[in-house]
Structure formats: C-alpha cells, structure tokens
Design a protein around this motif. Structure first.
Motif, PDB file in Angstrom:
ATOM      1  N   PHE A 147       0.796  -1.229   0.000  1.00  0.00           N
ATOM      2  CA  PHE A 147       0.000   0.000   0.000  1.00  0.00           C
ATOM      3  C   PHE A 147       0.829   1.281   0.000  1.00  0.00           C
ATOM      4  N   ARG A 148       1.984   1.256   0.615  1.00  0.00           N
ATOM      5  CA  ARG A 148       2.846   2.426   0.563  1.00  0.00           C
ATOM      6  C   ARG A 148       3.933   2.249  -0.492  1.00  0.00           C
ATOM      7  N   GLY A 149       4.647   1.139  -0.451  1.00  0.00           N
ATOM      8  CA  GLY A 149       5.759   0.947  -1.373  1.00  0.00           C
ATOM      9  C   GLY A 149       5.339   0.836  -2.828  1.00  0.00           C
ATOM     10  N   TYR A 150       4.283   0.065  -3.083  1.00  0.00           N
ATOM     11  CA  TYR A 150       3.852  -0.161  -4.470  1.00  0.00           C
ATOM     12  C   TYR A 150       2.755   0.813  -4.903  1.00  0.00           C
ATOM     13  N   LEU A 151       1.660   0.850  -4.157  1.00  0.00           N
ATOM     14  CA  LEU A 151       0.467   1.580  -4.597  1.00  0.00           C
ATOM     15  C   LEU A 151       0.645   3.097  -4.593  1.00  0.00           C
ATOM     16  N   LEU A 152       1.147   3.651  -3.504  1.00  0.00           N
ATOM     17  CA  LEU A 152       1.214   5.108  -3.351  1.00  0.00           C
ATOM     18  C   LEU A 152       1.993   5.810  -4.470  1.00  0.00           C
ATOM     19  N   PRO A 153       3.225   5.390  -4.780  1.00  0.00           N
ATOM     20  CA  PRO A 153       3.959   6.079  -5.852  1.00  0.00           C
ATOM     21  C   PRO A 153       3.277   5.959  -7.214  1.00  0.00           C
ATOM     22  N   ARG A 154       2.626   4.828  -7.462  1.00  0.00           N
ATOM     23  CA  ARG A 154       1.969   4.634  -8.755  1.00  0.00           C
ATOM     24  C   ARG A 154       0.702   5.473  -8.863  1.00  0.00           C
ATOM     25  N   LEU A 155      -0.009   5.621  -7.768  1.00  0.00           N
ATOM     26  CA  LEU A 155      -1.169   6.515  -7.773  1.00  0.00           C
ATOM     27  C   LEU A 155      -0.733   7.957  -8.026  1.00  0.00           C
ATOM     28  N   GLU A 156       0.349   8.346  -7.385  1.00  0.00           N
ATOM     29  CA  GLU A 156       0.860   9.706  -7.583  1.00  0.00           C
ATOM     30  C   GLU A 156       1.300   9.915  -9.030  1.00  0.00           C
ATOM     31  N   LEU A 157       1.928   8.892  -9.599  1.00  0.00           N
ATOM     32  CA  LEU A 157       2.376   8.970 -10.989  1.00  0.00           C
ATOM     33  C   LEU A 157       1.190   9.056 -11.940  1.00  0.00           C
ATOM     34  N   PRO A 189      -7.750   2.356  10.499  1.00  0.00           N
ATOM     35  CA  PRO A 189      -6.703   2.092   9.511  1.00  0.00           C
ATOM     36  C   PRO A 189      -6.552   3.187   8.453  1.00  0.00           C
ATOM     37  N   ILE A 190      -7.642   3.894   8.131  1.00  0.00           N
ATOM     38  CA  ILE A 190      -7.515   5.015   7.193  1.00  0.00           C
ATOM     39  C   ILE A 190      -6.593   6.077   7.781  1.00  0.00           C
ATOM     40  N   VAL A 191      -6.793   6.373   9.058  1.00  0.00           N
ATOM     41  CA  VAL A 191      -5.944   7.353   9.749  1.00  0.00           C
ATOM     42  C   VAL A 191      -4.500   6.861   9.796  1.00  0.00           C
ATOM     43  N   ILE A 192      -4.330   5.588  10.121  1.00  0.00           N
ATOM     44  CA  ILE A 192      -2.989   4.997  10.157  1.00  0.00           C
ATOM     45  C   ILE A 192      -2.345   5.069   8.776  1.00  0.00           C
ATOM     46  N   GLY A 193      -3.142   4.773   7.749  1.00  0.00           N
ATOM     47  CA  GLY A 193      -2.640   4.839   6.380  1.00  0.00           C
ATOM     48  C   GLY A 193      -2.193   6.236   5.990  1.00  0.00           C
ATOM     49  N   LEU A 194      -2.929   7.243   6.447  1.00  0.00           N
ATOM     50  CA  LEU A 194      -2.560   8.634   6.159  1.00  0.00           C
ATOM     51  C   LEU A 194      -1.211   8.986   6.782  1.00  0.00           C
ATOM     52  N   VAL A 195      -1.037   8.582   8.032  1.00  0.00           N
ATOM     53  CA  VAL A 195       0.232   8.863   8.718  1.00  0.00           C
ATOM     54  C   VAL A 195       1.390   8.181   8.001  1.00  0.00           C
ATOM     55  N   PHE A 196       1.219   6.909   7.687  1.00  0.00           N
ATOM     56  CA  PHE A 196       2.299   6.162   7.036  1.00  0.00           C
ATOM     57  C   PHE A 196       2.595   6.701   5.636  1.00  0.00           C
ATOM     58  N   ALA A 197       1.550   7.082   4.908  1.00  0.00           N
ATOM     59  CA  ALA A 197       1.750   7.603   3.550  1.00  0.00           C
ATOM     60  C   ALA A 197       2.534   8.911   3.580  1.00  0.00           C
ATOM     61  N   VAL A 198       2.165   9.790   4.495  1.00  0.00           N
ATOM     62  CA  VAL A 198       2.866  11.077   4.622  1.00  0.00           C
ATOM     63  C   VAL A 198       4.319  10.853   5.030  1.00  0.00           C
ATOM     64  N   GLN A 199       4.531   9.926   5.950  1.00  0.00           N
ATOM     65  CA  GLN A 199       5.891   9.650   6.416  1.00  0.00           C
ATOM     66  C   GLN A 199       6.737   8.982   5.337  1.00  0.00           C
ATOM     67  N   TYR A 200       6.109   8.160   4.520  1.00  0.00           N
ATOM     68  CA  TYR A 200       6.861   7.525   3.431  1.00  0.00           C
ATOM     69  C   TYR A 200       7.297   8.570   2.409  1.00  0.00           C
ATOM     70  N   ASP A 201       6.394   9.505   2.123  1.00  0.00           N
ATOM     71  CA  ASP A 201       6.743  10.578   1.197  1.00  0.00           C
ATOM     72  C   ASP A 201       7.853  11.452   1.778  1.00  0.00           C
ATOM     73  N   LYS A 202       7.859  11.593   3.084  1.00  0.00           N
ATOM     74  CA  LYS A 202       8.861  12.430   3.744  1.00  0.00           C
ATOM     75  C   LYS A 202      10.230  11.762   3.778  1.00  0.00           C
ATOM     76  N   TYR A 203      10.268  10.508   4.209  1.00  0.00           N
ATOM     77  CA  TYR A 203      11.553   9.839   4.421  1.00  0.00           C
ATOM     78  C   TYR A 203      12.013   8.989   3.236  1.00  0.00           C
ATOM     79  N   ARG A 204      11.070   8.566   2.406  1.00  0.00           N
ATOM     80  CA  ARG A 204      11.394   7.682   1.276  1.00  0.00           C
ATOM     81  C   ARG A 204      12.205   6.466   1.745  1.00  0.00           C
TER      82      ARG A 204
END
Length: 226
Positions: A147-157, A189-204
C-alpha cells in the motif's frame, strides 16, 4: 510509436494499481472458502496470511515482468542508525497522536462497535503467541510494501497529485479492514494509512514504516491479549 509505448505503460500502471487493491482483498476472503470444509479457525488464519504474502509476490513479479520497472518506484533513502531510530520514533509518535485523537472523536460522537472477527482473532492469539508474532510480521511487511511501497507512488504517478494519492491509498488501506465489520476498524486504519503515507513521502524509506507498523501491531495485540 511513442504514443503507443506511453499508452502501454499507462495501461500496465493502471492494471498494477487494480491488482494491488484486489489481490489483498481476495487473499483475506480466500480463507473463508476453507471454513465450509471444517478447517479450524487457526489454520484459516494462517492461510489468509500466506495468501497475502502470495499477493505481494505476484505484485513483485508483475512490476518486474509486465511493468518492467522496480517494485519500489521511490528509491530508498539510506540513513544512519541514529537517524533511522529518530525517524522511527517520530513516526510512531505521530501515529499514536493521530490514533488517540481519532479515538477521542469516536467517544465524542458515541461511535462504538465490538468486532466479533477481531475477538476471534484475539482468542487465537492468546493460544498462540507465534501466530500473533507472525501476524504482526506479515502486516508490517506486506501491507507497507503493497500500500505504501507499491500503490502510493503509482497513484501519484497516475494522478499527478501527491495529496490525492495519499488520501486514496489510505482509504483503500482502511477498507482492506472492512471484514472486521465495524466503522472503527475501517476509519482507524484510514488514519494509520494517512500517517504512514505522509511519512513515506517524507523519508522515502519503507523500512521505517515496516518497523513502525510491526511494533504498533505487536504492542497493541499484546496489550489486548493480556
């Protein structure tokens, strides 16, 4: 010719996104098929966890063979041990605050709900701490990678919109937990997903999220099974 190539890449990207959404859902409900033939709840639970690992494996091969690009589109940023520990602590703290605020809102709006599915899982965990540990490892690794490693960057793309990608990936992650049968187990989990997604974008760095997710689930489940 160039347009055809771009169109093919976009199609592969869309299919990959759909697979990353559908495969985890199918993996979770796959174990329900075994309920009809009398397999124990514990074995069903193991089957569902292994099915999620299989989903991750399919996505990995899809990214390499069909998309012909790395599974993780965002290159991993390497950090020193001290910075990694600091980032992990900050992520965990943000997660705690976000979940705490969400819990307070649930209380204020009198949103309650006892999940029979979760209670059954907790009963299994009380009997087998190995199953509890394996569940936390599975969730931490597979859910973050998918959900973060695969899905998030592809959705952004695909969407060309970082914030929208964060929101959509988090909502999808939340609805992955709809099988628990309560609003709390979806919104949380939506809230948890938001936190993790933002942090993944921040730290990569997906390892920070994997470790944080694992520790969060482990501490929470240990507390609930005591």
């Amino acid at each position: 010719m160039l347009n055809n190539t771009n169109s093919s890449k976009k199609s592969a990207l869309i299919i990959g996104i759909l697979l990353s959404v559908l495969l985890p859902f199918l993996a979770i409900f796959f174990s329900l098929l075994f309920k009809k033939i009398g397999i124990s709840n514990e074995i069903q639970f193991y089957i569902s966890r292994f099915a999620i690992w299989f989903s991750l494996l399919l996505l990995f091969f899809y990214s390499l063979k069909i998309e012909k690009q790395p599974f993780l589109l965002w290159k991993e940023t390497e950090y020193s041990f001290s910075f990694f520990a600091k980032a992990l602590f900050i992520t965990f703290l943000k997660l705690f605050i976000a979940v705490f605020i969400t819990g307070v809102l649930f209380i204020l709006f009198k949103i309650t709900g006892e999940s029979a599915v979760l209670n059954k899982a907790l009963a299994l965990f009380k009997k087998s701490y190995f199953l509890l540990f394996f569940t936390c490892v599975t969730a931490g690794i597979t859910e973050e990678l998918i959900f973060r490693g695969y899905l998030l960057p592809r959705l952004e793309l695909l969407l060309k919109n970082k914030k929208l990608a964060v929101i959509i990936s988090s909502i999808i992650f939340g609805f992955l937990h709809i099988g628990y049968g309560t609003l709390i187990n979806v919104v949380g989990p939506i809230v948890i997903g938001l936190v993790f997604a933002v942090q993944y974008d921040k730290y990569r760095n997906i390892k920070i999220l994997i470790m944080c997710h694992f520790l969060w689930d482990l501490l929470l489940l240990i507390a609930k099974t005591r």
